[in-house]
Design a protein around this motif. Sequence first.
Motif, short mmCIF file in Angstrom:
data_model
loop_
_atom_site.label_atom_id
_atom_site.label_comp_id
_atom_site.label_asym_id
_atom_site.label_seq_id
_atom_site.Cartn_x
_atom_site.Cartn_y
_atom_site.Cartn_z
N MET A 39 0.83 -1.19 0.00
CA MET A 39 0.00 0.00 0.00
C MET A 39 0.88 1.26 0.00
O MET A 39 0.55 2.24 -0.62
N THR A 40 2.05 1.16 0.68
CA THR A 40 2.90 2.33 0.73
C THR A 40 3.84 2.35 -0.46
O THR A 40 4.25 1.31 -0.97
N THR A 41 4.18 3.54 -0.89
CA THR A 41 5.08 3.67 -2.03
C THR A 41 6.09 4.75 -1.73
O THR A 41 5.99 5.48 -0.76
N ILE A 96 -10.47 2.84 8.09
CA ILE A 96 -10.74 4.19 7.55
C ILE A 96 -10.30 4.24 6.08
O ILE A 96 -11.02 4.75 5.23
N GLY A 97 -9.13 3.68 5.82
CA GLY A 97 -8.63 3.66 4.45
C GLY A 97 -9.60 2.97 3.51
O GLY A 97 -9.94 3.48 2.45
N SER A 122 -11.86 4.78 0.58
CA SER A 122 -11.65 4.45 -0.83
C SER A 122 -12.95 4.01 -1.49
O SER A 122 -13.06 3.98 -2.70
N ARG A 123 -13.95 3.68 -0.66
CA ARG A 123 -15.24 3.27 -1.25
C ARG A 123 -16.13 4.46 -1.61
O ARG A 123 -17.06 4.32 -2.38
N ILE A 124 -15.82 5.62 -1.00
CA ILE A 124 -16.72 6.77 -1.19
C ILE A 124 -16.47 7.44 -2.54
O ILE A 124 -15.34 7.81 -2.86
N GLU A 125 -17.53 7.53 -3.32
CA GLU A 125 -17.43 8.18 -4.62
C GLU A 125 -18.58 9.15 -4.77
O GLU A 125 -19.41 9.30 -3.88
N ALA A 126 -18.63 9.79 -5.95
CA ALA A 126 -19.67 10.81 -6.17
C ALA A 126 -21.07 10.25 -5.94
O ALA A 126 -21.94 10.94 -5.42
N ASP A 139 -17.21 5.13 9.74
CA ASP A 139 -17.71 4.63 11.01
C ASP A 139 -16.61 3.84 11.69
O ASP A 139 -16.23 2.76 11.23
N ILE A 140 -16.03 4.40 12.77
CA ILE A 140 -15.07 3.60 13.54
C ILE A 140 -15.53 3.60 14.98
O ILE A 140 -14.79 3.94 15.90
N GLU A 141 -16.74 3.20 15.13
CA GLU A 141 -17.32 3.05 16.47
C GLU A 141 -16.40 2.18 17.30
O GLU A 141 -15.99 1.10 16.86
#
Length: 465
Positions: A1-3, A198-199, A203-207, A215-217
């Motif tokens: 994931m890191t670059t 959270i990541g 990444s799932r949220i789009e227009a 949600d990190i209850e």
Amino acid sequence: MTTGTSSYSLLKRLTLAFSTVAILVFALTGAFLYHALSTELQRRDDIEISGKLSQFLQLARDARSAQAVRNNPSVFHEVLLSHPGVYLAIFDRQGAVLLQHSDRSSVDLTATPVAHRPNAPYACEPPGIGPSRCVFADETLPSGDSVRVLLVRTAADRQSLLEGYRIDIWLAVAVGAALVGALGYAVARRGFSPVRSIGRQTSRIEAHNLSERLDIEGGPIELQDIAFSVNRMLDRLERAFVRLSQFSSDLAHDMRTPLANVISSSQVTLSRTRTTDEYEALIDSNIEECERLQRMIESMLFLARTDSAQQLVKFAEFDAQSELRRLASYFQGLAEEAGVQIAVEGNARISADGTLFRRAVSNLISNALDHAFAGSSVELSSFDSPEYAVVEVTNQGHAIAPEHVDRIFERFYRVDASRHGSARNAGLGLAIVKSIMELHRGKVDVASYGERTTFTLYFPRSVPV
Ligand SMILES: Nc1ncnc2c1ncn2[C@@H]1O[C@H](COP(=O)(O)OP(=O)(O)O)[C@@H](O)[C@H]1O
Ligand SMILES: [Mg+2]
């Protein structure tokens, strides 16, 4: 994931840090325990030889003379049978050996260095024995003979025990560090799972699903703070996005009507031969529709510019009265058409952008004329208050229903679209007024009761530069 070369894994860092700290702590603890054990073992050896020393002194006294000691060594040897690693030598006044007990012939205690102080154990290294603890005491026997009793205890067993202990400690340090590293890795990985979550969620949220929220209850407070901020950002983005979508669909809808008018009236006119007058009428109406479109596009561009705050506000001080009079005379023709009077009163000093001021007030006057009863009058007034220079545009006409009052400042919002169906208005007038007031850091308000509607513009007295 890191670059990238400068990026690193926090997880790896933490694991490494855990292990390093563990090595340090275990090594320090081990060193302390090793030292304590070593001191304790030596203390016991010292106690052992000190005890033996007094026992041998007693035996020597019991023997009464040096001669007796030399002749009867077995009582001394017997005592030492049960103490392997302990060596005894008794010397006479001249330093000649009276008795020597040793399990090895190579051992010779005559060369053993003697410390300054009797009865105090010290470190020594007699030939043939190696590192040891020694203790000696001088005694005068009943016969008057002086003897010196020397006891030696080898440190070999103590050292081999300590050596084993050292290996154990290194083993414990290594295994402990590895364990702490592994456990630390597992714990940190678990701790980081909300971060990964959270990541994944962002990444799932789009227009198309801007309404989703992180949600990190039950996650750590720090991350909840981040999630909260991100969620608030999403709120703002969503609102802006909804506004934008609404705006573009309204725009498309509002541009369609004049275009459809142009097309259909042109088609009807062209369906058969017309007189020149009829063609002129068509062109006239087409021009009217095109002008409406032009105004709408111009308004849209204006709003877009104020949205991105590119519109520079050039503040100037002027008298409201003269400006309002000029606007009143500009609208004289329209007012006469509507059978309405325009009255100007009050005299405030206003600090504003002249062009934007005229535009805002014009929009209000045009609305007032649209909604004023025939024969009534539209009042333009201005006055100073401590905080604001205030401009009011009042007309007599049907009041705006409360459910619409909050919405009339929205873009494209019209209370009764059909009433102005073919008219010049696109519902952008008040939206522009609101934007202009925001550019001035002022505000616009409306009060509509009974048969009076008043729009009020507030221009701040001290304008931030
Ligand atoms: N003086 C007024 N009296 C009554 N209603 C008004 C007045 N001014 C504005 N409105 C209402 O607010 C709506 C929005 O006004 P505006 O943004 O200027 O759009 P437009 O004039 O294009 O309809 C109008 O459609 C109208 O119904
Ligand atoms: Mg209007």
